[in-house]
Each structure stands twice: as structure tokens, then as C-alpha cells.
Design a protein around this motif. Structure first.
Motif, PDB file in Angstrom:
ATOM      1  N   UNK A 192       0.853  -1.192   0.000  1.00  0.00           N
ATOM      2  CA  UNK A 192       0.000   0.000   0.000  1.00  0.00           C
ATOM      3  C   UNK A 192       0.884   1.237   0.000  1.00  0.00           C
ATOM      4  N   UNK A 193       0.597   2.161  -0.888  1.00  0.00           N
ATOM      5  CA  UNK A 193       1.392   3.389  -0.982  1.00  0.00           C
ATOM      6  C   UNK A 193       1.434   4.116   0.361  1.00  0.00           C
ATOM      7  N   UNK A 194       2.633   4.571   0.734  1.00  0.00           N
ATOM      8  CA  UNK A 194       2.789   5.330   1.966  1.00  0.00           C
ATOM      9  C   UNK A 194       2.953   4.489   3.214  1.00  0.00           C
ATOM     10  N   UNK A 195       2.882   3.165   3.083  1.00  0.00           N
ATOM     11  CA  UNK A 195       2.997   2.289   4.244  1.00  0.00           C
ATOM     12  C   UNK A 195       4.421   1.748   4.393  1.00  0.00           C
ATOM     13  N   UNK A 196       4.662   1.097   5.520  1.00  0.00           N
ATOM     14  CA  UNK A 196       5.999   0.651   5.913  1.00  0.00           C
ATOM     15  C   UNK A 196       6.663  -0.232   4.861  1.00  0.00           C
ATOM     16  N   UNK A 197       5.877  -1.074   4.196  1.00  0.00           N
ATOM     17  CA  UNK A 197       6.459  -2.012   3.239  1.00  0.00           C
ATOM     18  C   UNK A 197       7.156  -1.306   2.069  1.00  0.00           C
ATOM     19  N   UNK A 229       5.526  -2.857  -5.813  1.00  0.00           N
ATOM     20  CA  UNK A 229       4.625  -1.904  -6.441  1.00  0.00           C
ATOM     21  C   UNK A 229       3.544  -1.528  -5.433  1.00  0.00           C
ATOM     22  N   UNK A 230       3.113  -0.276  -5.438  1.00  0.00           N
ATOM     23  CA  UNK A 230       2.172   0.220  -4.446  1.00  0.00           C
ATOM     24  C   UNK A 230       0.777   0.440  -5.002  1.00  0.00           C
ATOM     25  N   UNK A 231      -0.225   0.087  -4.199  1.00  0.00           N
ATOM     26  CA  UNK A 231      -1.625   0.337  -4.538  1.00  0.00           C
ATOM     27  C   UNK A 231      -2.134   1.529  -3.736  1.00  0.00           C
ATOM     28  N   UNK A 232      -3.060   2.271  -4.294  1.00  0.00           N
ATOM     29  CA  UNK A 232      -3.720   3.375  -3.593  1.00  0.00           C
ATOM     30  C   UNK A 232      -4.885   2.796  -2.792  1.00  0.00           C
ATOM     31  N   UNK A 233      -4.573   2.292  -1.587  1.00  0.00           N
ATOM     32  CA  UNK A 233      -5.577   1.593  -0.781  1.00  0.00           C
ATOM     33  C   UNK A 233      -5.347   1.903   0.691  1.00  0.00           C
ATOM     34  N   UNK A 268      -9.488   1.557  -7.964  1.00  0.00           N
ATOM     35  CA  UNK A 268      -8.151   1.845  -8.478  1.00  0.00           C
ATOM     36  C   UNK A 268      -7.191   0.701  -8.178  1.00  0.00           C
ATOM     37  N   UNK A 269      -7.269   0.171  -6.959  1.00  0.00           N
ATOM     38  CA  UNK A 269      -6.362  -0.900  -6.541  1.00  0.00           C
ATOM     39  C   UNK A 269      -6.660  -2.204  -7.274  1.00  0.00           C
ATOM     40  N   UNK A 270      -7.937  -2.516  -7.460  1.00  0.00           N
ATOM     41  CA  UNK A 270      -8.302  -3.731  -8.198  1.00  0.00           C
ATOM     42  C   UNK A 270      -7.796  -3.659  -9.642  1.00  0.00           C
ATOM     43  N   UNK A 280      -0.617 -13.890   0.600  1.00  0.00           N
ATOM     44  CA  UNK A 280      -1.148 -12.739   1.316  1.00  0.00           C
ATOM     45  C   UNK A 280      -0.797 -12.825   2.779  1.00  0.00           C
ATOM     46  N   UNK A 281      -0.225 -11.744   3.321  1.00  0.00           N
ATOM     47  CA  UNK A 281       0.196 -11.744   4.721  1.00  0.00           C
ATOM     48  C   UNK A 281      -0.700 -10.851   5.593  1.00  0.00           C
ATOM     49  N   UNK A 282      -1.825 -10.414   5.029  1.00  0.00           N
ATOM     50  CA  UNK A 282      -2.698  -9.508   5.773  1.00  0.00           C
ATOM     51  C   UNK A 282      -2.326  -8.060   5.504  1.00  0.00           C
ATOM     52  N   UNK A 283      -3.261  -7.179   5.765  1.00  0.00           N
ATOM     53  CA  UNK A 283      -3.035  -5.767   5.469  1.00  0.00           C
ATOM     54  C   UNK A 283      -3.822  -5.356   4.237  1.00  0.00           C
ATOM     55  N   UNK A 284      -3.910  -4.039   4.031  1.00  0.00           N
ATOM     56  CA  UNK A 284      -4.797  -3.478   3.017  1.00  0.00           C
ATOM     57  C   UNK A 284      -4.539  -3.998   1.611  1.00  0.00           C
ATOM     58  N   UNK A 285      -3.292  -4.064   1.194  1.00  0.00           N
ATOM     59  CA  UNK A 285      -2.981  -4.382  -0.199  1.00  0.00           C
ATOM     60  C   UNK A 285      -3.291  -5.828  -0.567  1.00  0.00           C
TER      61      UNK A 285
END
Length: 363
Positions: free
Chosen positions: A38-43, A55-59, A79-81, A98-103
């Protein structure tokens, strides 16, 4: 061989994801791994540092209150889909993790619809919303706690434990090095207090309120990680000025901090608990009440029921946290019992087991 790993938001999601990627590389050196976050997140910071493309998603998450962020949620989801579809179509992975979290929601949702085998990794004892929504389409669900049949089909569950950073698995013989690194005396009991990289206000308030008790405990030394959000505020407290207390914004070597600690006080995030199990440290857990479905309390209670940790409620921390920690440091028998019980819950091979499940799905 190509695999997508998606999720993040917090260290509890990001570091296990990187550990899985590293284990996949060990077992299949030529494998091509792509992260989606997710854009702006720790990952978006930690994954490139670990050597993987992302790559980052707007989510972002959906909040119960009516806010501008909620009004934007449908647009972010669409947008993210759309972006996730093009990432998956272009990369053509043979599996998605998938490890959990928004993206992870959009990414694994798209991957499953395109017929790509999906594996979920659930860190907590209380399943997250994203993983519960994705479970029907997943082929495997790797868990760290017993009783997860409450949330997922039992035929898909694999007990693996939570992956942790490699250096936490190698604490033997590091105590002397650790004491020198932090400038602590070898003859004293050491208490480690930390609330994650950002810090935890409740733990900091409890430390600030306990100057008299800690000053009287001359045989105890404390490493107090206040977090970068709170360091300026709590550096000015009487507790921080004590000669037997060292306050820091961040601990750069958690392996050394664990190695020298006789007892630990911390939150009850899934990654932290997995590290405590492998470090086999007597712990006082103060679950954060500010997390989804109060999952930290569920995590802590899973250990308390096995007599593997002590729990102090967030609202009681200011009065009870430090006194209980000092009492624990005086009770060698309780330290030994807690250490032995929590050791039995550790799963050092978690990342390797999850990687093996991913490779099996790919084949």
C-alpha cells in the motif's frame, strides 16, 4: 518460477513477508519475487531495503465513522483492483501469498479470480478481516495459533507459526556482546521495555510514573524504547534521568536487546509474541486496545492460558506494569517457568515451512 507476496501496513505484516521471501530464495535461488503493498505504508520502505521490488496500490482501511477517507474508499478500491489486475497479468505468477493488510485484499482477490493458487498467512489468534474475506478462495492458510477453525476451513489450515527475523533465531552467546553494545553492567538484572518502532503511549506513561520504584531498584537496569513519536516528551521525565535507566527512540539491534534481557515488557502483536517465544524470555504483555477486533488481547490470552506470559490490561498499566516487572525480576522460579513454557510455543522453522507450502502449490 514467479510469486507475488502482498500485504503490510505494520512490521507485524512486513517482516514475516520478507522472511517468507528469503526462505523461498533459499529453497529456489532463481525464483522471481514481486511484492505488492500500500502506498505510503511501511512495506514501501522496508521491502526495497531487503532487496525485493515492490509496487504500491492506492488503498487504505475502512473506518466506522463517516469521514472523507471513507468517501474515498470505493475509488481507492476500484483503483487498486485495476492496478492489481495489470500487475498480476504482466508478472504472471504461479502463486500469490497474502500476509494480511490493506494491499493483500485486491491483489489476492484478483489473483484467485485469474486461477492463480493463493496462500494466506495469518499471524494473529484472531483472524483479520482481509484474510477472512479471502479464505474461501485460498488453497492454503498458514496459522500460528490453535483453534483457527473458528475462522477458516479446517481442510486448508497448516500450523506453521509466524516467521521472524533471522537474527532473533541466533541469540546464544550474545549476552556479553549485548551488554557492551548498550553500555550496561553485567552484574545487574536487565529489563527491556518497548512499544514498537513508533512507541506505545501507555507503556511510556507507566514508565514515567514509576521513577521512585525504579530508583529504589538499584539492582535493576532498564532499556526503555520510547519510540520516535514520544522520545522528546519522555526524555524530560525523572525516570529517563535515572542512572539505571536508558531511554532510546529506537533499538537498532533487537537481537542484542533480547539476548541481555532477563524480562521483557511489551505490547502483544503477533510478531513480537513469536520473537518472545523463540527468545524464550519471561514477558509481561500489555495488549493495545487500539487494534482491530482487540486481537492483541486474544494473542496475549493464548499465552496466559498456557502459563507462558503475564498480562496487564492497558488501563491498569500505569499502576501495575512496573511493579509487576520488578516483582518478576526478583522471582527466579517464575522467570524460569515462564521462560520454559513460552519456549515450547516457539516455531523456528516457520518461514521454511510456509515457503515449502508455496512451492508445493506452484508445482
Amino acid at each position: 518460477m514467479r510469486v507475488i507476496i502482498s500485504g503490510g501496513g505494520t512490521g507485524g505484516h512486513v517482516f514475516p513477508a520478507i522472511a517468507i521471501a528469503n526462505a523461498l530464495k533459499e529453497q529456489e535461488p532463481t525464483i522471481d519475487i514481486r511484492f505488492v503493498g500500500a502506498k505510503g505504508k511501511l512495506e514501501m520502505e522496508k521491502v526495497p531495503k531487503a532487496g525485493y521490488p515492490i509496487e504500491g496500490l492506492w488503498i487504505s482501511g475502512f473506518h466506522r465513522q463517516l469521514t472523507l477517507r471513507n468517501l474515498l474508499f470505493p475509488f481507492k478500491l476500484l483503483s487498486s483492483l485495476w492496478k492489481a489486475f495489470w500487475i498480476v497479468r504482466r508478472f504472471r505468477p504461479q502463486a500469490a501469498v497474502g500476509v494480511g493488510g490493506y494491499a493483500s485484499g485486491p491483489t489476492l482477490g484478483v489473483a484467485s479470480r485469474m486461477g492463480i493458487p493463493c496462500l494466506l498467512q495469518e499471524q494473529n489468534s484472531y483472524a483479520g478481516v482481509t484474510n477472512k474475506l479471502l479464505a474461501a478462495k485460498a488453497r492454503r492458510i498458514c496459522v500460528a495459533y490453535e483453534g483457527m477453525e473458528r475462522y477458516f476451513p479446517s481442510s486448508k489450515i497448516v500450523m506453521t507459526g509466524n516467521p521472524v527475523r533471522q537474527d532473533i533465531l541466533q541469540l546464544e552467546g550474545k549476552r556479553t556482546t549485548a551488554l557492551k553494545h548498550f553500555g550496561f553492567a553485567p552484574g545487574k538484572k536487565t529489563l527491556l521495555v518497548f512499544g514498537g518502532s513508533l512507541g506505545a503511549r501507555t507503556l511510556n506513561q507507566a514508565m514515567a510514573a514509576s521513577a521512585a520504584a525504579l530508583e529504589a531498584a538499584e539492582e535493576v537496569q532498564v532499556l526503555w524504547q520510547a519510540g520516535k513519536l514520544y522520545i522528546e516528551e519522555y526524555q524530560q521525565t525523572a525516570t529517563a534521568a535515572l542512572p539505571n535507566v536508558q531511554i532510546r527512540a529506537f533499538i537498532d539491534r533487537m537481537d542484542l536487546a533480547y539476548a541481555m534481557a532477563d524480562a521483557v515488557v511489551c505490547r502483544a502483536g503477533a510478531l513480537t509474541i513469536s520473537e518472545l517465544c523463540l527468545a524464550a524470555k519471561p514477558a509481561i504483555l500489555v495488549p493495545s486496545p487500539n487494534v482491530a477486533e482487540d486481537h492483541q488481547t486474544h494473542n496475549a490470552m493464548a499465552l496466559v492460558k498456557k502459563e507462558a506470559a503475564i498480562m496487564v490490561k492497558d488501563v491498569q498499566a500505569k499502576a501495575e506494569m512496573v511493579p509487576q516487572a520488578l516483582a518478576l525480576l526478583k522471582d527466579a522460579g517464575q522467570q524460569e517457568a515462564l521462560s520454559e513454557h513460552i519456549r515450547q510455543l516457539g516455531r523456528a522453522e516457520a518461514a521454511k515451512k510456509i515457503a515449502a507450502e508455496v512451492l508445493q502449490l506452484m508445482k
